[in-house]
Motif scaffolding. Structure first.
Motif, PDB file in Angstrom:
ATOM      1  N   LEU A  13       0.845  -1.199   0.000  1.00  0.00           N
ATOM      2  CA  LEU A  13       0.000   0.000   0.000  1.00  0.00           C
ATOM      3  C   LEU A  13       0.876   1.243   0.000  1.00  0.00           C
ATOM      4  N   ALA A  14       0.376   2.291  -0.641  1.00  0.00           N
ATOM      5  CA  ALA A  14       1.164   3.504  -0.801  1.00  0.00           C
ATOM      6  C   ALA A  14       0.629   4.636   0.075  1.00  0.00           C
ATOM      7  N   GLY A  15       1.427   5.682   0.195  1.00  0.00           N
ATOM      8  CA  GLY A  15       0.990   6.924   0.815  1.00  0.00           C
ATOM      9  C   GLY A  15       0.466   6.774   2.237  1.00  0.00           C
ATOM     10  N   ASP A  16      -0.745   7.309   2.446  1.00  0.00           N
ATOM     11  CA  ASP A  16      -1.330   7.363   3.786  1.00  0.00           C
ATOM     12  C   ASP A  16      -2.108   6.103   4.173  1.00  0.00           C
ATOM     13  N   TRP A  17      -2.270   5.167   3.266  1.00  0.00           N
ATOM     14  CA  TRP A  17      -3.072   3.973   3.571  1.00  0.00           C
ATOM     15  C   TRP A  17      -2.545   3.197   4.778  1.00  0.00           C
ATOM     16  N   PRO A  18      -1.255   2.836   4.837  1.00  0.00           N
ATOM     17  CA  PRO A  18      -0.777   2.047   5.987  1.00  0.00           C
ATOM     18  C   PRO A  18      -1.022   2.746   7.329  1.00  0.00           C
ATOM     19  N   GLY A  19      -0.782   4.043   7.384  1.00  0.00           N
ATOM     20  CA  GLY A  19      -0.978   4.783   8.624  1.00  0.00           C
ATOM     21  C   GLY A  19      -2.425   4.798   9.071  1.00  0.00           C
ATOM     22  N   HIS A  20      -3.337   5.005   8.135  1.00  0.00           N
ATOM     23  CA  HIS A  20      -4.756   5.004   8.478  1.00  0.00           C
ATOM     24  C   HIS A  20      -5.205   3.631   8.972  1.00  0.00           C
ATOM     25  N   LEU A  21      -4.701   2.571   8.344  1.00  0.00           N
ATOM     26  CA  LEU A  21      -5.100   1.229   8.763  1.00  0.00           C
ATOM     27  C   LEU A  21      -4.534   0.875  10.138  1.00  0.00           C
ATOM     28  N   ARG A  22      -3.306   1.312  10.429  1.00  0.00           N
ATOM     29  CA  ARG A  22      -2.755   1.072  11.763  1.00  0.00           C
ATOM     30  C   ARG A  22      -3.578   1.806  12.824  1.00  0.00           C
ATOM     31  N   ASP A  23      -3.937   3.060  12.519  1.00  0.00           N
ATOM     32  CA  ASP A  23      -4.745   3.834  13.468  1.00  0.00           C
ATOM     33  C   ASP A  23      -6.124   3.204  13.660  1.00  0.00           C
ATOM     34  N   VAL A  62      -5.295   7.461  -9.050  1.00  0.00           N
ATOM     35  CA  VAL A  62      -3.912   7.618  -8.572  1.00  0.00           C
ATOM     36  C   VAL A  62      -3.903   8.289  -7.202  1.00  0.00           C
ATOM     37  N   ASP A  63      -4.696   9.350  -7.058  1.00  0.00           N
ATOM     38  CA  ASP A  63      -4.739  10.051  -5.766  1.00  0.00           C
ATOM     39  C   ASP A  63      -5.343   9.163  -4.684  1.00  0.00           C
ATOM     40  N   ALA A  64      -6.418   8.442  -5.032  1.00  0.00           N
ATOM     41  CA  ALA A  64      -7.082   7.574  -4.054  1.00  0.00           C
ATOM     42  C   ALA A  64      -6.177   6.427  -3.634  1.00  0.00           C
ATOM     43  N   ALA A  65      -5.289   5.983  -4.534  1.00  0.00           N
ATOM     44  CA  ALA A  65      -4.360   4.910  -4.196  1.00  0.00           C
ATOM     45  C   ALA A  65      -3.312   5.372  -3.191  1.00  0.00           C
ATOM     46  N   GLU A  66      -3.156   6.689  -3.058  1.00  0.00           N
ATOM     47  CA  GLU A  66      -2.226   7.260  -2.090  1.00  0.00           C
ATOM     48  C   GLU A  66      -2.912   7.659  -0.792  1.00  0.00           C
ATOM     49  N   ASP A  67      -4.199   8.014  -0.878  1.00  0.00           N
ATOM     50  CA  ASP A  67      -4.899   8.552   0.285  1.00  0.00           C
ATOM     51  C   ASP A  67      -6.350   8.079   0.281  1.00  0.00           C
ATOM     52  N   PRO A  68      -6.776   7.296   1.282  1.00  0.00           N
ATOM     53  CA  PRO A  68      -8.152   6.788   1.291  1.00  0.00           C
ATOM     54  C   PRO A  68      -9.213   7.879   1.399  1.00  0.00           C
ATOM     55  N   THR A  69      -8.827   9.057   1.851  1.00  0.00           N
ATOM     56  CA  THR A  69      -9.815  10.139   1.953  1.00  0.00           C
ATOM     57  C   THR A  69     -10.192  10.690   0.584  1.00  0.00           C
ATOM     58  N   ASP A  70      -9.477  10.279  -0.472  1.00  0.00           N
ATOM     59  CA  ASP A  70      -9.805  10.679  -1.847  1.00  0.00           C
ATOM     60  C   ASP A  70     -10.662   9.632  -2.567  1.00  0.00           C
ATOM     61  N   VAL A  71     -11.031   8.559  -1.881  1.00  0.00           N
ATOM     62  CA  VAL A  71     -11.840   7.506  -2.497  1.00  0.00           C
ATOM     63  C   VAL A  71     -13.252   8.031  -2.749  1.00  0.00           C
ATOM     64  N   THR A  72     -13.776   7.711  -3.929  1.00  0.00           N
ATOM     65  CA  THR A  72     -15.121   8.148  -4.312  1.00  0.00           C
ATOM     66  C   THR A  72     -16.062   6.951  -4.451  1.00  0.00           C
ATOM     67  N   LYS A  73     -17.328   7.270  -4.630  1.00  0.00           N
ATOM     68  CA  LYS A  73     -18.344   6.252  -4.867  1.00  0.00           C
ATOM     69  C   LYS A  73     -17.969   5.390  -6.075  1.00  0.00           C
ATOM     70  N   ALA A  74     -17.514   6.041  -7.148  1.00  0.00           N
ATOM     71  CA  ALA A  74     -17.161   5.303  -8.367  1.00  0.00           C
ATOM     72  C   ALA A  74     -16.017   4.324  -8.115  1.00  0.00           C
TER      73      ALA A  74
END
Length: 319
Positions: A13-23, A62-74
């Motif tokens: 996982l890239a970017g902020d994903w690992p940190g969010h999952l640990r939290d 690409v952005d969502a793959a780095e940060d889960p807060t950018d994930v959209t419905k689509a």
């Protein structure tokens, strides 16, 4: 969940994903969610993150793959469709439920204003009659583990306890020695939602457990292991995933496909309904809080009863 397992789940996982999952895992642990629940939740989120980086057709993934807060419905809908195509609708439904909890957590933490799951529909799953583990199949499994060796005695005790109580894989697999009471022939299960219940077992199961405990007591350094079930070698516990693998191997040795602990749970509910047992009592024994569960588990018994009554009535056979 140990840190090593979190790191394995977040691998790739890239970017902020690992940190969010640990939290999120820390929050789940603080709320006393069972390890199996935490694992399934975290796995769903991690798989979405990897999908966005490797498979998503969306150009803005690409952005969502780095940060889960950018994930959209689509993004979620594409992932859900991909899971249905590559695995099954039932698996997609489980991922959907896990992602609902993940994005709810992010909203609660003020990381997002609104969950992308709010407008994502649950995948429809076909309603199937669940195959139960029949008595003759259970006998084949018991025959496959006959013998006086430690592993034979352990496997028979395991199978009989699942068969006799209808308990979940994790409930039997996570038992401690102190949960077992041979004097009253009962066991204390630690169910979902931190709900304990005590369930009786029969004389054949009691005998198998007693024989296993005598063999267990002869193992070296076992006093250091509080778990009821031991691995084949060494003073190591046999955990639920190991039991799952063992049951599958025993099934293959007995010429049976799809052997898993949950089939005995369906069998228990099936036989209970066929015998006319009370639904409320069944819920207590199997650790259910919703009446939807006995209806779901009782569907195969209802179909069988209907067929038996149809044969008795002889409709269409009178001329």
């Amino acid at each position: 969940m140990p840190l090593l397992k979190i790191e394995k789940l977040t691998e790739g996982l890239a970017g902020d994903w690992p940190g969010h999952l640990r939290d999120w895992d820390r929050t789940l642990r603080a709320a006393n969610h069972p390890e199996t629940t935490r694992y399934n939740y975290l796995l769903a989120a991690a798989q979405l993150g990897r999908y966005l980086g490797e498979h998503s057709p969306d150009p803005d993934a690409v952005d969502a793959a780095e940060d889960p807060t950018d994930v959209t419905k689509a993004h979620v809908e594409h992932f859900q469709a991909w899971v249905i195509e590559t695995r099954s609708a039932a698996t997609a439904l489980n991922k959907h439920k896990g992602l609902q909890q993940f994005f709810k957590y992010l909203v609660d933490e003020d990381e997002m204003d609104r969950s992308p799951m709010d407008r994502v529909k649950q995948p429809k799953t076909p309603k199937k009659l669940i195959p139960v583990m029949r008595d003759d199949d259970t006998k084949k499994l018991l025959d496959a583990c006959k013998g006086k060796a430690f592993v034979n005695l352990r496997d028979e005790a395991l199978i009989r306890l699942y068969y006799n109580t209808g308990a979940r894989l994790s409930e039997v697999g996570n038992l401690l020695l102190t949960d077992l009471d041979l004097n009253t022939e009962s066991v204390r299960f630690h169910g979902k939602g931190a709900k304990d219940r005590r369930v009786r077992f029969g004389p054949k199961t009691a005998r198998a457990l007693s024989r296993y405990l005598r063999a267990r007591a002869k193992r070296r350094d076992v006093e250091q292991v509080p778990n009821l079930w031991l691995a084949e070698r060494g003073a190591r516990p046999l955990l639920p995933n190991g039991i799952k693998i063992r049951l599958k191997r025993l099934g293959l040795a007995a010429g049976l496909d799809g052997v898993h602990a949950h089939r005995w749970r369906h069998n228990f509910a099936h036989e209970w309904h066929r015998a006319g047992g009370n639904t409320g009592d069944l819920m207590l024994l199997l650790g259910w809080t919703s009446e939807d569960m006995p209806r779901h588990y009782g569907a195969s018994a209802a179909a069988e009863r209907a067929q038996e009554i149809q044969a008795q009535f002889g409709i269409g056979e009178r001329v």
